[in-house]
Design a protein around this motif. Sequence first.
Motif, PDB file in Angstrom:
ATOM      1  N   MET A   1      -3.785  34.499  45.441  1.00 57.75           N
ATOM      2  CA  MET A   1      -3.261  33.243  44.890  1.00 57.75           C
ATOM      3  C   MET A   1      -1.839  33.480  44.371  1.00 57.75           C
ATOM      4  O   MET A   1      -1.624  34.277  43.465  1.00 57.75           O
ATOM      5  CB  MET A   1      -4.159  32.750  43.754  1.00 57.75           C
ATOM      6  N   GLY A   2      -0.867  32.795  44.971  1.00 58.31           N
ATOM      7  CA  GLY A   2       0.513  32.975  44.564  1.00 58.31           C
ATOM      8  C   GLY A   2       0.886  32.088  43.387  1.00 58.31           C
ATOM      9  O   GLY A   2       0.097  31.264  42.910  1.00 58.31           O
ATOM     10  N   LYS A   3       2.089  32.257  42.923  1.00 53.62           N
ATOM     11  CA  LYS A   3       2.594  31.472  41.795  1.00 53.62           C
ATOM     12  C   LYS A   3       3.053  30.100  42.276  1.00 53.62           C
ATOM     13  O   LYS A   3       3.520  29.964  43.403  1.00 53.62           O
ATOM     14  CB  LYS A   3       3.774  32.197  41.144  1.00 53.62           C
ATOM     15  N   PRO A   4       2.934  29.071  41.426  1.00 46.47           N
ATOM     16  CA  PRO A   4       3.490  27.764  41.790  1.00 46.47           C
ATOM     17  C   PRO A   4       5.020  27.805  41.747  1.00 46.47           C
ATOM     18  O   PRO A   4       5.606  28.568  40.980  1.00 46.47           O
ATOM     19  CB  PRO A   4       2.932  26.821  40.722  1.00 46.47           C
ATOM     20  N   ILE A   5       5.655  26.982  42.551  1.00 47.67           N
ATOM     21  CA  ILE A   5       7.116  26.948  42.592  1.00 47.67           C
ATOM     22  C   ILE A   5       7.637  26.347  41.284  1.00 47.67           C
ATOM     23  O   ILE A   5       7.209  25.255  40.896  1.00 47.67           O
ATOM     24  CB  ILE A   5       7.597  26.095  43.777  1.00 47.67           C
ATOM     25  N   PRO A   6       8.550  27.024  40.601  1.00 54.73           N
ATOM     26  CA  PRO A   6       9.105  26.450  39.362  1.00 54.73           C
ATOM     27  C   PRO A   6       9.941  25.210  39.656  1.00 54.73           C
ATOM     28  O   PRO A   6      10.640  25.147  40.666  1.00 54.73           O
ATOM     29  CB  PRO A   6       9.972  27.580  38.805  1.00 54.73           C
ATOM     30  N   LYS A   7       9.859  24.229  38.763  1.00 50.69           N
ATOM     31  CA  LYS A   7      10.556  22.959  38.977  1.00 50.69           C
ATOM     32  C   LYS A   7      11.661  22.750  37.943  1.00 50.69           C
ATOM     33  O   LYS A   7      11.533  23.151  36.796  1.00 50.69           O
ATOM     34  CB  LYS A   7       9.576  21.782  38.893  1.00 50.69           C
ATOM     35  N   VAL A   8      12.739  22.109  38.391  1.00 52.13           N
ATOM     36  CA  VAL A   8      13.776  21.663  37.457  1.00 52.13           C
ATOM     37  C   VAL A   8      13.152  20.575  36.584  1.00 52.13           C
ATOM     38  O   VAL A   8      12.477  19.668  37.081  1.00 52.13           O
ATOM     39  CB  VAL A   8      15.001  21.115  38.215  1.00 52.13           C
ATOM     40  N   LYS A   9      13.379  20.662  35.278  1.00 52.08           N
ATOM     41  CA  LYS A   9      12.630  19.823  34.333  1.00 52.08           C
ATOM     42  C   LYS A   9      13.197  18.426  34.126  1.00 52.08           C
ATOM     43  O   LYS A   9      12.488  17.527  33.690  1.00 52.08           O
ATOM     44  CB  LYS A   9      12.533  20.550  32.978  1.00 52.08           C
ATOM     45  N   ASP A  33      17.589  29.160  34.866  1.00 51.66           N
ATOM     46  CA  ASP A  33      16.171  29.193  34.481  1.00 51.66           C
ATOM     47  C   ASP A  33      15.299  29.786  35.583  1.00 51.66           C
ATOM     48  O   ASP A  33      14.262  30.380  35.295  1.00 51.66           O
ATOM     49  CB  ASP A  33      15.683  27.774  34.164  1.00 51.66           C
ATOM     50  N   HIS A  34      15.707  29.640  36.835  1.00 54.95           N
ATOM     51  CA  HIS A  34      14.881  30.058  37.968  1.00 54.95           C
ATOM     52  C   HIS A  34      15.761  30.816  38.965  1.00 54.95           C
ATOM     53  O   HIS A  34      16.347  30.217  39.874  1.00 54.95           O
ATOM     54  CB  HIS A  34      14.246  28.836  38.633  1.00 54.95           C
ATOM     55  N   PRO A  35      15.883  32.140  38.843  1.00 53.44           N
ATOM     56  CA  PRO A  35      16.911  32.902  39.561  1.00 53.44           C
ATOM     57  C   PRO A  35      16.800  32.932  41.090  1.00 53.44           C
ATOM     58  O   PRO A  35      17.828  33.061  41.757  1.00 53.44           O
ATOM     59  CB  PRO A  35      16.743  34.322  38.994  1.00 53.44           C
ATOM     60  N   ASP A  36      15.600  32.829  41.649  1.00 50.54           N
ATOM     61  CA  ASP A  36      15.452  33.041  43.095  1.00 50.54           C
ATOM     62  C   ASP A  36      15.158  31.779  43.897  1.00 50.54           C
ATOM     63  O   ASP A  36      15.588  31.638  45.033  1.00 50.54           O
ATOM     64  CB  ASP A  36      14.346  34.071  43.367  1.00 50.54           C
ATOM     65  N   LEU A  37      14.397  30.877  43.319  1.00 52.02           N
ATOM     66  CA  LEU A  37      14.116  29.610  43.992  1.00 52.02           C
ATOM     67  C   LEU A  37      13.601  28.603  42.973  1.00 52.02           C
ATOM     68  O   LEU A  37      13.085  28.976  41.922  1.00 52.02           O
ATOM     69  CB  LEU A  37      13.122  29.779  45.140  1.00 52.02           C
ATOM     70  N   PHE A  38      13.774  27.324  43.277  1.00 49.14           N
ATOM     71  CA  PHE A  38      13.301  26.271  42.385  1.00 49.14           C
ATOM     72  C   PHE A  38      13.133  24.986  43.178  1.00 49.14           C
ATOM     73  O   PHE A  38      13.749  24.794  44.228  1.00 49.14           O
ATOM     74  CB  PHE A  38      14.255  26.049  41.203  1.00 49.14           C
ATOM     75  N   ALA A  57      14.035  35.918  50.925  1.00 50.23           N
ATOM     76  CA  ALA A  57      13.407  34.618  51.162  1.00 50.23           C
ATOM     77  C   ALA A  57      14.202  33.810  52.182  1.00 50.23           C
ATOM     78  O   ALA A  57      13.631  33.107  53.025  1.00 50.23           O
ATOM     79  CB  ALA A  57      13.280  33.852  49.847  1.00 50.23           C
ATOM     80  N   ILE A  58      15.532  33.897  52.120  1.00 49.48           N
ATOM     81  CA  ILE A  58      16.375  33.191  53.092  1.00 49.48           C
ATOM     82  C   ILE A  58      16.115  33.725  54.497  1.00 49.48           C
ATOM     83  O   ILE A  58      16.018  32.957  55.460  1.00 49.48           O
ATOM     84  CB  ILE A  58      17.863  33.327  52.713  1.00 49.48           C
ATOM     85  N   LEU A 340       8.172  35.213  48.439  1.00 54.15           N
ATOM     86  CA  LEU A 340       8.479  35.950  47.208  1.00 54.15           C
ATOM     87  C   LEU A 340       7.354  35.848  46.181  1.00 54.15           C
ATOM     88  O   LEU A 340       7.596  35.862  44.967  1.00 54.15           O
ATOM     89  CB  LEU A 340       9.783  35.442  46.567  1.00 54.15           C
ATOM     90  N   GLY A 341       6.118  35.719  46.670  1.00 55.30           N
ATOM     91  CA  GLY A 341       4.987  35.611  45.759  1.00 55.30           C
ATOM     92  C   GLY A 341       4.690  34.196  45.302  1.00 55.30           C
ATOM     93  O   GLY A 341       3.766  33.971  44.515  1.00 55.30           O
ATOM     94  N   TYR A 342       5.448  33.214  45.807  1.00 60.34           N
ATOM     95  CA  TYR A 342       5.223  31.805  45.466  1.00 60.34           C
ATOM     96  C   TYR A 342       4.470  31.118  46.606  1.00 60.34           C
ATOM     97  O   TYR A 342       4.677  31.431  47.782  1.00 60.34           O
ATOM     98  CB  TYR A 342       6.553  31.088  45.224  1.00 60.34           C
TER      99      TYR A 342
END
Length: 450
Positions: A1-9, A33-38, A57-58, A340-342
């Motif tokens: 189970m990977g991590k959920p993608i972080p979202k801009v708030k 806030d989210h260095p690799d993807l958001f 990831a790219i 990337l684990g997401y």
Amino acid sequence: MGKPIPKVKQHPLWQRLQWIGDPVGYMEEAVADHPDLFAAEIIGFGNNLVFVNHPQAIQQLLTSDRRQFAASGKENGLLKPLLGEYSITMLDGDRHKKRRKLLLPPFHRERMPAYGQLICDLTTKIFDQFTLDQAFTARKTTQEISLQVILESVYGLHSGERAQKLKGLLSKLSDVFSSPLTSAFLFFPWLQKDLGPWSPWGNLLRQQKAINSTIYQELAERRAHPDEKRQDILSLLMSARDEEEQPLSDIELRDELMTLMFAGHETTATAMAWALYWIHSLPEVKHKLLTELESLGADPEPMEIMKLPYLNAVCQETLRIYPVGMLTFPRVATEKVDLLGYDIQPGQILVGCIYLAHQREDIYPDAKQFRPERFLEKQFSPYEFITFGGGARRCIGEALAQFELRLAIATILSRYDLALAENNEEKPQRRGVTLAPANEVRMIFKGTNY
């Protein structure tokens, strides 16, 4: 189970407005806030667009075409009013693959020497018109150079009434989305209303109609009077045939010509203006470049200029620090993917964020500094330096753009003495879907070097 993608708030409406009005600020706030993807909500409320800037990831995103991610033309709908529905940008799957195969030969690197002297001559012709201490804006001047290169090398129009008419029309059309305010028309379809010739969208539609009429006249004349000796890109496209021996239709040719105009002319003009800004902002860069150019002697061949390492480094650093295109073309996840684990779900839309990839301190130390030497000290991978995209949607006109940028800058630096009109720092600003200098780089013509 990977991590959920972080979202801009921030609220989606605020995100969208900030993305239109201040894209650099938006991206830099999000990446803090989210260095690799958001996930960003900028393309419509409730629709998340994942920005990816980590090289690993790219690479996965751009090289897994049709397996994990598909390059979908329908996600480029923002550009449809400008390019048309038959542009290669809008095509999917096999249709895109066939069109790309058809379009690639005229842009092959082996054909570039034929355009070299043309680029140098056009640059000289335009700068020779300046008088001592004349003020000018670099972005408008480089636009004139780039547009003339497109007219002659792509459209095959060198002089005459039709060439002048088309030049004027294309120049006006290029300026329609020159600011964040006017660019908003691309992002809010409900603004795209024809309220008469004085309304922004009505003006655009009338300009396009006049351009279409001129292009179709040119196509009809060439079909009526074929000339096998012509080697411009339009003539090569008109003679091209697919696997079924079918030519491109007039509307397909029109849409590809408009795509080449926006993707080639607009972007290269901006890159040249940025290069002139950086070179004249940093005396040590200008000195090194002039020393290298002088080593070739008077009137060097274009292909000799193309081999200059520091010139190449200056142009690469120009394209890195403020890439004209901020994002790659979108990809759509075709299956559940670990990135990337997401967790990436099927149907999720993702883009490689060129701007943020080029600002990573772990790849480009002191990323905010203009330092061409970094391109002499290290070879960057295609997923660290991604100005021209990658995979099945990599820019077809890359070779011509690189050729034009280097030769025009070399010609200007070696033949003319220029200075910035003011010492104010030039900031990037949205121009349609690109980043351009906010003040268009104001300069003063100080004389010639020959």
